[in-house]
Design a protein around this motif. Sequence first.
Motif, PDB file in Angstrom:
ATOM      1  N   TYR A  18       0.836  -1.203   0.000  1.00 22.12           N
ATOM      2  CA  TYR A  18       0.000   0.000   0.000  1.00 22.12           C
ATOM      3  C   TYR A  18       0.867   1.247   0.000  1.00 22.12           C
ATOM      4  O   TYR A  18       1.873   1.320   0.685  1.00 22.12           O
ATOM      5  CB  TYR A  18      -0.920   0.017   1.223  1.00 22.12           C
ATOM      6  CG  TYR A  18      -1.642  -1.287   1.434  1.00 22.12           C
ATOM      7  CD1 TYR A  18      -2.672  -1.674   0.589  1.00 22.12           C
ATOM      8  CD2 TYR A  18      -1.291  -2.142   2.477  1.00 22.12           C
ATOM      9  CE1 TYR A  18      -3.329  -2.871   0.771  1.00 22.12           C
ATOM     10  CE2 TYR A  18      -1.955  -3.342   2.670  1.00 22.12           C
ATOM     11  CZ  TYR A  18      -2.973  -3.706   1.813  1.00 22.12           C
ATOM     12  OH  TYR A  18      -3.619  -4.892   1.990  1.00 22.12           O
ATOM     13  N   GLN A  24      -4.333   1.262   2.877  1.00 22.11           N
ATOM     14  CA  GLN A  24      -4.311   0.082   3.744  1.00 22.11           C
ATOM     15  C   GLN A  24      -5.646  -0.066   4.475  1.00 22.11           C
ATOM     16  O   GLN A  24      -6.195  -1.164   4.570  1.00 22.11           O
ATOM     17  CB  GLN A  24      -3.163   0.181   4.746  1.00 22.11           C
ATOM     18  CG  GLN A  24      -2.991  -1.073   5.568  1.00 22.11           C
ATOM     19  CD  GLN A  24      -1.748  -1.009   6.445  1.00 22.11           C
ATOM     20  OE1 GLN A  24      -1.028  -0.024   6.467  1.00 22.11           O
ATOM     21  NE2 GLN A  24      -1.508  -2.088   7.161  1.00 22.11           N
ATOM     22  N   LYS A  25      -6.193   1.046   4.949  1.00 22.40           N
ATOM     23  CA  LYS A  25      -7.478   1.026   5.645  1.00 22.40           C
ATOM     24  C   LYS A  25      -8.608   0.608   4.698  1.00 22.40           C
ATOM     25  O   LYS A  25      -9.477  -0.178   5.058  1.00 22.40           O
ATOM     26  CB  LYS A  25      -7.769   2.412   6.226  1.00 22.40           C
ATOM     27  CG  LYS A  25      -8.994   2.482   7.078  1.00 22.40           C
ATOM     28  CD  LYS A  25      -9.138   3.862   7.701  1.00 22.40           C
ATOM     29  CE  LYS A  25     -10.381   3.950   8.565  1.00 22.40           C
ATOM     30  NZ  LYS A  25     -10.536   5.270   9.171  1.00 22.40           N
ATOM     31  N   GLN A  26      -8.570   1.118   3.474  1.00 26.03           N
ATOM     32  CA  GLN A  26      -9.593   0.778   2.487  1.00 26.03           C
ATOM     33  C   GLN A  26      -9.540  -0.710   2.122  1.00 26.03           C
ATOM     34  O   GLN A  26     -10.563  -1.353   1.958  1.00 26.03           O
ATOM     35  CB  GLN A  26      -9.444   1.630   1.234  1.00 26.03           C
ATOM     36  CG  GLN A  26     -10.600   1.467   0.275  1.00 26.03           C
ATOM     37  CD  GLN A  26     -10.531   2.435  -0.886  1.00 26.03           C
ATOM     38  OE1 GLN A  26      -9.608   3.223  -0.999  1.00 26.03           O
ATOM     39  NE2 GLN A  26     -11.519   2.375  -1.751  1.00 26.03           N
ATOM     40  N   GLY A  28      -8.467  -3.132   4.089  1.00 24.57           N
ATOM     41  CA  GLY A  28      -8.994  -3.845   5.248  1.00 24.57           C
ATOM     42  C   GLY A  28     -10.505  -3.802   5.299  1.00 24.57           C
ATOM     43  O   GLY A  28     -11.171  -4.795   5.618  1.00 24.57           O
ATOM     44  N   ARG A  29     -11.083  -2.645   4.966  1.00 20.08           N
ATOM     45  CA  ARG A  29     -12.539  -2.495   4.945  1.00 20.08           C
ATOM     46  C   ARG A  29     -13.154  -3.386   3.872  1.00 20.08           C
ATOM     47  O   ARG A  29     -14.173  -4.038   4.086  1.00 20.08           O
ATOM     48  CB  ARG A  29     -12.894  -1.037   4.692  1.00 20.08           C
ATOM     49  CG  ARG A  29     -14.368  -0.761   4.718  1.00 20.08           C
ATOM     50  CD  ARG A  29     -14.634   0.749   4.755  1.00 20.08           C
ATOM     51  NE  ARG A  29     -16.042   0.976   4.650  1.00 20.08           N
ATOM     52  CZ  ARG A  29     -16.657   1.352   3.533  1.00 20.08           C
ATOM     53  NH1 ARG A  29     -15.960   1.573   2.442  1.00 20.08           N
ATOM     54  NH2 ARG A  29     -17.958   1.520   3.504  1.00 20.08           N
ATOM     55  N   ALA A  31     -11.928  -6.158   2.677  1.00 22.11           N
ATOM     56  CA  ALA A  31     -11.821  -7.551   3.124  1.00 22.11           C
ATOM     57  C   ALA A  31     -12.893  -7.862   4.162  1.00 22.11           C
ATOM     58  O   ALA A  31     -13.502  -8.934   4.145  1.00 22.11           O
ATOM     59  CB  ALA A  31     -10.432  -7.807   3.696  1.00 22.11           C
ATOM     60  N   TRP A  32     -13.136  -6.928   5.078  1.00 23.36           N
ATOM     61  CA  TRP A  32     -14.148  -7.124   6.123  1.00 23.36           C
ATOM     62  C   TRP A  32     -15.551  -7.237   5.509  1.00 23.36           C
ATOM     63  O   TRP A  32     -16.318  -8.129   5.859  1.00 23.36           O
ATOM     64  CB  TRP A  32     -14.097  -5.969   7.119  1.00 23.36           C
ATOM     65  CG  TRP A  32     -15.236  -5.963   8.084  1.00 23.36           C
ATOM     66  CD1 TRP A  32     -16.352  -5.180   8.058  1.00 23.36           C
ATOM     67  CD2 TRP A  32     -15.395  -6.808   9.225  1.00 23.36           C
ATOM     68  NE1 TRP A  32     -17.174  -5.474   9.103  1.00 23.36           N
ATOM     69  CE2 TRP A  32     -16.619  -6.478   9.839  1.00 23.36           C
ATOM     70  CE3 TRP A  32     -14.617  -7.818   9.784  1.00 23.36           C
ATOM     71  CZ2 TRP A  32     -17.083  -7.111  10.982  1.00 23.36           C
ATOM     72  CZ3 TRP A  32     -15.086  -8.438  10.927  1.00 23.36           C
ATOM     73  CH2 TRP A  32     -16.301  -8.091  11.508  1.00 23.36           C
TER      74      TRP A  32
END
Length: 146
Positions: A18, A24-26, A28-29, A31-32
């Motif tokens: 990233y 990186q946050k996007q 992770g979101r 994937a969640w």
Amino acid sequence: MTDCVVCGGLLTGRQKKYCSAICQKQAGRAAWIAKVYGITLAEWDRILEEQGGGCGICERKPRTKPDGSEEVFHLDHEHAKGQAGPVRGILCPYCNTRLIGRLKDHTKAQRMADYLREPPATRALGRTVIAPGRPKVKRRPKRRQP
């Protein structure tokens, strides 16, 4: 050199996947959402677009936070078997937790809608009565102390 897996930006130094914390946050979101709800971010965006870009109930748009990020809305789904159930739409935090969350099931929501459409008072009296409201109270001005 390689590219960021989210935005395609150029990676520098020790960056491996990233280009920034935002990417990186996007990731992770994404994937969640895929793991918990079984949809992609593109499908999330399609649902939000179908609702006019805002909450499915109150139509409020996501606010921008002071740090520049957008307020996170909730993906509403029916809790048919525990947490599992069909996805209904995207709601603002208030509508999801205070309105839908308190109703628990669709039968209460239907009863509430019926109550508002056909109030029991109108059925019982055979007419609509307009409440006059409380009478205004005249307030005396405060006396000034000498």
